[in-house]
Design an enzyme around this catalytic site. Structure first.
Site, PDB file in Angstrom:
ATOM      1  N   SER A  14       0.663  -1.225   0.062  1.00  0.00           N
ATOM      2  CA  SER A  14       0.102   0.024   0.038  1.00  0.00           C
ATOM      3  C   SER A  14       0.811   1.330  -0.102  1.00  0.00           C
ATOM      4  O   SER A  14       0.859   2.271  -0.676  1.00  0.00           O
ATOM      5  CB  SER A  14      -0.682  -0.011   1.286  1.00  0.00           C
ATOM      6  OG  SER A  14      -1.776  -1.205   1.352  1.00  0.00           O
ATOM      7  N   ARG A  37       0.512   8.335   5.274  1.00  0.00           N
ATOM      8  CA  ARG A  37      -0.373   7.886   6.175  1.00  0.00           C
ATOM      9  C   ARG A  37      -1.827   8.182   6.092  1.00  0.00           C
ATOM     10  O   ARG A  37      -2.744   7.473   6.126  1.00  0.00           O
ATOM     11  CB  ARG A  37       0.049   7.821   7.591  1.00  0.00           C
ATOM     12  CG  ARG A  37      -0.296   6.677   8.388  1.00  0.00           C
ATOM     13  CD  ARG A  37       0.515   6.276   9.648  1.00  0.00           C
ATOM     14  NE  ARG A  37      -0.086   5.012  10.130  1.00  0.00           N
ATOM     15  CZ  ARG A  37       0.756   3.921   9.862  1.00  0.00           C
ATOM     16  NH1 ARG A  37       1.818   4.085   9.685  1.00  0.00           N
ATOM     17  NH2 ARG A  37      -0.107   2.969  10.495  1.00  0.00           N
ATOM     18  N   HIS A  40      -3.011   6.758   2.894  1.00  0.00           N
ATOM     19  CA  HIS A  40      -3.559   5.189   3.240  1.00  0.00           C
ATOM     20  C   HIS A  40      -4.778   4.878   3.809  1.00  0.00           C
ATOM     21  O   HIS A  40      -5.532   4.235   3.556  1.00  0.00           O
ATOM     22  CB  HIS A  40      -2.317   4.780   4.152  1.00  0.00           C
ATOM     23  CG  HIS A  40      -2.756   3.252   4.660  1.00  0.00           C
ATOM     24  ND1 HIS A  40      -3.096   2.921   5.762  1.00  0.00           N
ATOM     25  CD2 HIS A  40      -2.565   2.221   3.793  1.00  0.00           C
ATOM     26  CE1 HIS A  40      -3.149   1.660   5.704  1.00  0.00           C
ATOM     27  NE2 HIS A  40      -2.918   1.004   4.675  1.00  0.00           N
TER      28      HIS A  40
END
Lengths: 208, 208
Positions: A14, A37, A40
């Protein structure tokens, strides 16, 4: 069915896709680490263009969390999204929204319960990390508290979401953060997953 | 500062903006009512083009929840996003992810904890409403359980998010939902707020 079943490998792939696709080079290096992040958490690489932060926000946020700053969350979903094992100092995660006195305070203030819940943050506000992932009124009321002289938090992570007040409250934060470092995502997008991810990014540099 | 502070009025204005901006006419009427709430949760009107559902999904979902179906959630954030006062039958909201036996089951299955947690859903699976708002592996594993003959839920609300497996698991759900009605959002977008909003929409027709 054929699909990837290893959690660490899913994370690695990812993050590799995000680094390949997102225009992280448009961000300062420190903020890019946080952005990975956030992306994500929401599945959208194009949030990079809407990210905004004061220049010192990431470093100050990392230091505050490392030093045990409490995390003041506007919604229980935000609190639940914070990965406790990533927290370096067993930081307190506080959400006052469901405290029994909040509806009464909301009526007194003529404001939402989300805004009223911040009144119960006052004893913990100095040096805290504020995490707003739901309510624009919470971010607006935080700025009002600071204007009234409330103790300053170390960092404001401002990610309210929606159609009424979200873009406006984040624009106000970015225009005048009352001397408090901040990270925000302009526009209507935001939410508890992105807000919690910002804490998870600051709590620990490692991706896993 | 000048901002809207009345919660009901914020809802009303938000939903009015959504109805004015989103291309809801592209959806069946019943699904459009659900879409409004999903859009409200994420701030993005353009999810309409990625929404997909079996023709009976909304009616069956409303009936199942009205009749007390348990809500099986893949993540605690999803469970927290379900507005309890909207539930018509004090429906159980179940998330097994943090049960102590899950890491052991995950090791046995060589799969993620999110997928392993579904093994603990088996006693509640028949007629339940499954709500996946985080892990693609949970949606993939649900389809595997159904292929192995596990009891069928009433409805699958499939909203995993991210870069590895999210789009793929939702495409598999839409291509072959194993005879179970479903609602999903194709692509990388999804998440706990959208997943919880889908439950909140089905639980009660009224917007407030």
């Amino acid at each position: 069915m054929n699909y990837l079943r290893n959690g660490d490998e899913i994370y690695r792939q990812s993050f590799a896709i995000i680094r390949a696709e997102a225009h992280l080079e448009e961000l300062p290096t420190e903020l890019a680490l946080v952005a990975v992040r956030l992306i994500h958490a929401c599945g959208m690489t194009d949030i990079v263009k809407d990210l905004d932060a004061s220049s010192d926000a990431v470093a100050i946020g990392r230091a505050a969390i490392a030093n045990g700053a409490p995390l003041l969350c506007d919604a229980q979903m935000v609190a639940n999204g914070i990965t406790r094992p990533r927290l370096p100092a067993a930081n307190q995660v506080i959400c006052t929204l469901n405290q029994p006195e909040v509806p009464t305070i909301a009526a007194q203030l003529s404001n939402t319960r989300s805004a009223a819940a911040l009144e119960l943050w006052r004893p913990n506000l100095a040096g805290a990390v504020v995490v707003i992932g739901n309510a624009p009124t919470a971010l607006f009321h935080l700025l009002e508290l600071l204007d009234e002289g409330a103790p300053k938090p170390a960092l404001i992570l401002g990610f309210p979401v929606g159609f009424v007040g979200a873009a406006e409250s984040k624009a106000e934060l970015a225009a005048n953060s009352r001397g408090v470092p901040f990270i925000t995502l302009h526009g209507r997008r935001g939410g508890s997953a992105i807000a919690a991810a910002s804490v998870n990014a600051l709590a620990k540099e490692s991706e896993l």
